[in-house]
Design a protein around this motif. Sequence first.
Motif, short mmCIF file in Angstrom:
data_model
loop_
_atom_site.label_atom_id
_atom_site.label_comp_id
_atom_site.label_asym_id
_atom_site.label_seq_id
_atom_site.Cartn_x
_atom_site.Cartn_y
_atom_site.Cartn_z
N ASN A 101 0.82 -1.21 0.00
CA ASN A 101 0.00 0.00 0.00
C ASN A 101 0.86 1.26 0.00
O ASN A 101 0.63 2.17 -0.79
CB ASN A 101 -0.94 -0.01 1.21
CG ASN A 101 -1.88 1.16 1.21
OD1 ASN A 101 -2.70 1.31 0.32
ND2 ASN A 101 -1.73 2.01 2.20
N LYS A 104 2.89 1.68 -3.34
CA LYS A 104 2.07 2.10 -4.48
C LYS A 104 1.76 3.59 -4.44
O LYS A 104 1.70 4.25 -5.46
CB LYS A 104 0.74 1.32 -4.50
CG LYS A 104 0.85 -0.07 -5.05
CD LYS A 104 -0.53 -0.71 -5.06
CE LYS A 104 -0.48 -2.11 -5.59
NZ LYS A 104 -1.80 -2.75 -5.53
N ASP A 105 1.54 4.11 -3.23
CA ASP A 105 1.07 5.49 -3.09
C ASP A 105 2.18 6.53 -2.91
O ASP A 105 1.94 7.71 -3.10
CB ASP A 105 0.11 5.60 -1.90
CG ASP A 105 -1.19 4.87 -2.16
OD1 ASP A 105 -1.50 4.61 -3.33
OD2 ASP A 105 -1.90 4.57 -1.18
#
Length: 125
Positions: A101, A104-105
């Motif tokens: 998470n 990816k961000d």
Amino acid sequence: MKNIPNISDAEWEVMKICWLKSVPCTANEIVKALEEPTDWKPNTIKTLIGRLVKKGALGFKEEGRVYIYYPLVTEQECIQAESKSFLTRVFGGALKPMLVNFLKDEKLSQDDIEELKRLLEDRKE
């Protein structure tokens, strides 16, 4: 491992002052350091100090009529405890989904990528 108290966001601000100073400090010194950046009233800050004492995060000694406060837990201990709590609450304790998470961000520099690679390689050994 010692029991690390659960510290609120506001209490973290008080602890940061105590960790940063790295010497015992008075309530007035803590108030002075937090008053301007937070707009908190002195009584609010003193209440937070009292909560941290009750939780066992801050200790104190009395010198005359002045109380001198010092951390009973390190910043690193609190960061580790908070990280574990976050991982459990948000990701059910699973590290991989959390890492995926964040990766990816977040925008990572080449230096960040190299450091992550090095950390992962070090874990293999």
